[in-house]
Design an enzyme around this catalytic site. Structure first.
Site, short mmCIF file in Angstrom:
data_model
loop_
_atom_site.label_atom_id
_atom_site.label_comp_id
_atom_site.label_asym_id
_atom_site.label_seq_id
_atom_site.Cartn_x
_atom_site.Cartn_y
_atom_site.Cartn_z
N ARG A 76 6.45 11.49 -3.09
CA ARG A 76 7.51 10.66 -3.65
C ARG A 76 8.67 11.47 -4.22
O ARG A 76 8.91 11.50 -5.45
CB ARG A 76 6.93 9.70 -4.69
CG ARG A 76 5.91 8.80 -4.07
CD ARG A 76 5.34 7.82 -5.04
NE ARG A 76 6.13 6.62 -5.17
CZ ARG A 76 5.75 5.56 -5.87
NH1 ARG A 76 4.61 5.56 -6.48
NH2 ARG A 76 6.51 4.49 -5.95
N ASP B 231 2.94 -2.44 -0.85
CA ASP B 231 2.22 -2.83 -2.06
C ASP B 231 1.19 -3.93 -1.81
O ASP B 231 0.47 -4.32 -2.74
CB ASP B 231 3.21 -3.29 -3.14
CG ASP B 231 3.94 -2.11 -3.78
OD1 ASP B 231 3.57 -0.97 -3.50
OD2 ASP B 231 4.88 -2.36 -4.56
N ARG C 293 -1.15 -1.97 -15.79
CA ARG C 293 0.23 -1.60 -15.51
C ARG C 293 0.93 -2.70 -14.71
O ARG C 293 2.15 -2.80 -14.75
CB ARG C 293 0.29 -0.30 -14.69
CG ARG C 293 -0.08 0.93 -15.47
CD ARG C 293 0.19 2.16 -14.63
NE ARG C 293 1.45 1.97 -13.93
CZ ARG C 293 1.69 2.34 -12.68
NH1 ARG C 293 0.78 2.96 -11.99
NH2 ARG C 293 2.85 2.11 -12.12
N LYS D 241 7.05 -7.20 -11.94
CA LYS D 241 7.10 -5.87 -12.57
C LYS D 241 8.25 -5.05 -11.99
O LYS D 241 9.05 -4.48 -12.72
CB LYS D 241 5.77 -5.15 -12.35
CG LYS D 241 5.81 -3.68 -12.75
CD LYS D 241 4.48 -3.00 -12.53
CE LYS D 241 4.27 -2.47 -11.13
NZ LYS D 241 4.95 -1.22 -10.80
N ASN D 242 8.31 -4.96 -10.68
CA ASN D 242 9.29 -4.05 -10.08
C ASN D 242 10.73 -4.53 -10.25
O ASN D 242 11.65 -3.72 -10.25
CB ASN D 242 8.98 -3.83 -8.60
CG ASN D 242 7.78 -2.91 -8.41
OD1 ASN D 242 7.27 -2.35 -9.39
ND2 ASN D 242 7.32 -2.76 -7.18
N CYS E 25 2.52 11.82 -7.32
CA CYS E 25 1.68 10.79 -7.92
C CYS E 25 0.57 10.47 -6.94
O CYS E 25 0.53 11.02 -5.85
CB CYS E 25 2.48 9.56 -8.27
SG CYS E 25 2.73 8.49 -6.89
C1 UD1 Z 1 9.26 1.08 -5.07
C2 UD1 Z 1 8.24 0.25 -5.82
C3 UD1 Z 1 6.83 0.49 -5.27
C4 UD1 Z 1 6.83 0.23 -3.76
C5 UD1 Z 1 7.94 1.02 -3.07
C6 UD1 Z 1 8.07 0.69 -1.59
C7 UD1 Z 1 9.14 0.10 -8.06
C8 UD1 Z 1 9.03 0.48 -9.50
N1 UD1 Z 1 8.27 0.64 -7.23
O1 UD1 Z 1 8.92 2.45 -5.28
O2 UD1 Z 1 5.95 -0.41 -5.92
O3 UD1 Z 1 5.58 0.65 -3.23
O4 UD1 Z 1 9.20 0.74 -3.69
O5 UD1 Z 1 8.29 -0.67 -1.41
O6 UD1 Z 1 9.96 -0.73 -7.70
N2 UD1 Z 1 11.69 8.65 -0.58
C9 UD1 Z 1 12.25 9.86 -0.31
N3 UD1 Z 1 13.25 10.31 -1.14
C10 UD1 Z 1 13.70 9.59 -2.19
C11 UD1 Z 1 13.12 8.34 -2.46
C12 UD1 Z 1 12.11 7.89 -1.64
O7 UD1 Z 1 11.88 10.55 0.63
O8 UD1 Z 1 14.61 10.06 -2.90
C13 UD1 Z 1 10.60 8.13 0.27
C14 UD1 Z 1 9.30 7.92 -0.48
O9 UD1 Z 1 8.55 9.10 -0.57
C15 UD1 Z 1 8.63 6.86 0.36
C16 UD1 Z 1 9.80 6.02 0.86
O10 UD1 Z 1 10.95 6.83 0.70
O11 UD1 Z 1 7.99 7.47 1.47
C17 UD1 Z 1 10.01 4.72 0.14
O12 UD1 Z 1 9.99 4.94 -1.24
P1 UD1 Z 1 10.87 4.07 -2.26
O13 UD1 Z 1 11.31 2.83 -1.57
O14 UD1 Z 1 11.90 4.92 -2.89
O15 UD1 Z 1 9.78 3.68 -3.34
P2 UD1 Z 1 9.96 3.60 -4.91
O16 UD1 Z 1 11.34 3.13 -5.25
O17 UD1 Z 1 9.46 4.84 -5.56
#
Ligand code: UD1
Length: 426
Positions: A128, A312, A404, A22-23, A123
């Site tokens: 996030r 995850d 999902r 999915k991701n 969420c």
């Molecule tokens: C992706 C995955 C999700 C997985 C996560 C971590 C997808 C669609 N989703 O989510 O399943 O759980 O990686 O492996 O691929 N953060 C910030 N600022 C930002 C972006 C992130 O502070 O601009 C923080 C987030 O709040 C979190 C951490 O960084 O604490 C990691 O998040 P991130 O790796 O960005 O997760 P996603 O890409 O949303």
């Protein structure tokens, strides 16, 4: 709303086909925005999130054609074409359904010079924020404004190469930055990037489309922008989280399952922790065989960016460890609010104490079935796992979370001997 009813206590045995990730799919689909030629993705999982992303791309004017794989087969082939981008706005109504919609920001900006994307908001598993997505794009020459719940990004003369060192590792922000940098003028250097296998999949697909990327799989990517990308055909990698979840299903029920198509390399730390907990994992010609020999043992696990233990997989591991001998310590370092399955597991008889970011799980002899519900995808899977091991009947509500992220969950589990069925609300 549909429910899943499980009568637990049956060891699983047989083969489970692992679907496309999915991701990975959710970052490969927006790559189609980067070219006017068709991008054909094979092995796309049949999931609600994939459909939602398809609608988002249609909303930007892209055509999406699904080729007829037989309904009984897993996976689909989708050809996505962006001859013309008719709208650069990703509206609230779609983004609120799926956070990954933010992944159109980088490619839209790179191809069309502008993008307006609704802010995803909070969420179930925490705040996030998207600040890192925006900062990385600013370092590539974008101007960013926030107004009325939307991010408006513009790059009038086009994006230009730049350097950005991510202050913390973010999967999504890395993906947006990479998709933007491939069409930026000149060279970009991105440091402290996420190294998840899905990022490697993204980079490989972009390379197949003509992008110039070095350092794939490392924490430093060097990208030389090209004028145009071309179409490609690319197969989505197997889903390592789905595979890890079914490995936990074999372990928690004391069964033996072959995960067909699973990749040992991608599952690294998940397999290390499974083995430490007493689960036998062996590579086979078609994937991985997972078998629980004796009892499970408690382990200490802390989530971390790849190659660390995936956040995850944390909820599914917790269910498995709830019936292990001795105590386990699970620490969640990625998301601040990702223990929402704990009260539900406790209702099924698990002994779990949460202190801040850590949970102490004291193994119990057995779980008992109950009606349960979870507020996110992986938490819902942890309840399915607990139900598979529990005595009596477990009803998992809010099945749309599972839809999902797990392609035909009940079909795959009943094929290996689980007593599981979906009950519609009609
Ligand atoms: C992706 C995955 C999700 C997985 C996560 C971590 C997808 C669609 N989703 O989510 O399943 O759980 O990686 O492996 O691929 N953060 C910030 N600022 C930002 C972006 C992130 O502070 O601009 C923080 C987030 O709040 C979190 C951490 O960084 O604490 C990691 O998040 P991130 O790796 O960005 O997760 P996603 O890409 O949303």
């Amino acid at each position: 709303m549909d429910k899943i009813v499980i009568r637990g206590g049956k060891p699983l045995s047989g083969r489970i086909p692992i679907s496309g990730a999915k991701n990975a799919a959710l970052t490969l689909m927006p790559c189609a925005l980067l070219t006017d030629e068709p991008l054909t993705l094979r092995n796309l999982p049949r999931l609600a999130d994939i459909d939602t992303f398809g609608h988002l791309l249609n909303n930007h004017g892209l055509s999406t054609t699904i080729e007829g794989t037989h309904p009984d087969e897993f996976g689909r082939v989708m050809t996505i074409r962006a001859n013309r981008i008719t709208s650069t706005v990703a509206p609230y109504d779609i983004v609120r359904k799926m956070r990954a919609s933010i992944l159109v920001l980088g490619p839209l900006l790179a191809r069309a010079g502008e993008a307006t994307v609704s802010l995803p908001g909070g969420c179930a598993i925490g705040n996030r924020p998207i600040d890192l997505h925006l900062k990385a794009l600013e370092h590539l020459g974008a101007e960013i404004e926030l107004a009325a719940g939307y991010v408006k990004a513009t790059a009038k003369g086009g994006l230009r190469g730049g350097k950005y060192v991510f202050p913390l590792v973010s999967v999504g922000a890395t993906e947006n930055a990479v998709m933007a940098a491939v069409l930026a003028r000149g060279e970009s250097v991105l440091e402290n990037v996420a190294r998840e296998p899905e990022i490697v999949d993204l980079c490989n697909c972009l390379r197949a489309m003509g992008a110039k990327i070095e350092g794939i799989g490392t924490e430093r990517l060097r990208i030389t922008g090209v004028r145009d990308l071309h179409g490609a055909t690319y197969a989505v990698m197997p889903d390592r989280i789905e595979a890890g979840s079914y490995a936990c299903a074999a372990a928690i029920t004391g069964g033996e399952v072959e995960l067909v198509g699973a990749s040992e390399a991608d599952l690294g730390s998940t397999l290390d922790s499974l083995r430490e907990a007493g689960v036998e994992v062996t590579p086979t010609a078609d994937g991985l065989s997972v078998k629980r020999l004796n009892g499970l043992r408690g382990v200490t696990v802390s989530t971390a960016p790849y190659p660390g233990f995936p956040t995850d997989m944390q909820a599914q591991f917790m269910s498995m460890l709830a019936v292990a001998e001795g105590a386990s310590l699970l620490t969640e370092t990625i998301f601040e609010n990702r223990f929402m399955h704990v009260p539900e597991l406790s209702r099924m008889g698990a002994d779990i104490t949460v202190r801040g970011r850590s949970a102490v799980v004291r193994g119990v002899a057995g779980l008992t079935g109950a009606p349960v519900m979870a507020t996110d995808l992986r938490a819902s899977m942890s309840l399915v796992l607990a139900g598979l091991a529990a005595s009596g009947e477990t009803t998992v509500n809010r099945v749309y979370h599972l839809d999902r992220g797990y392609e035909r969950l009940e079909e795959k589990l009943s094929a290996v001997g689980a007593d599981i069925e979906r009950i519609g609300d009609g």
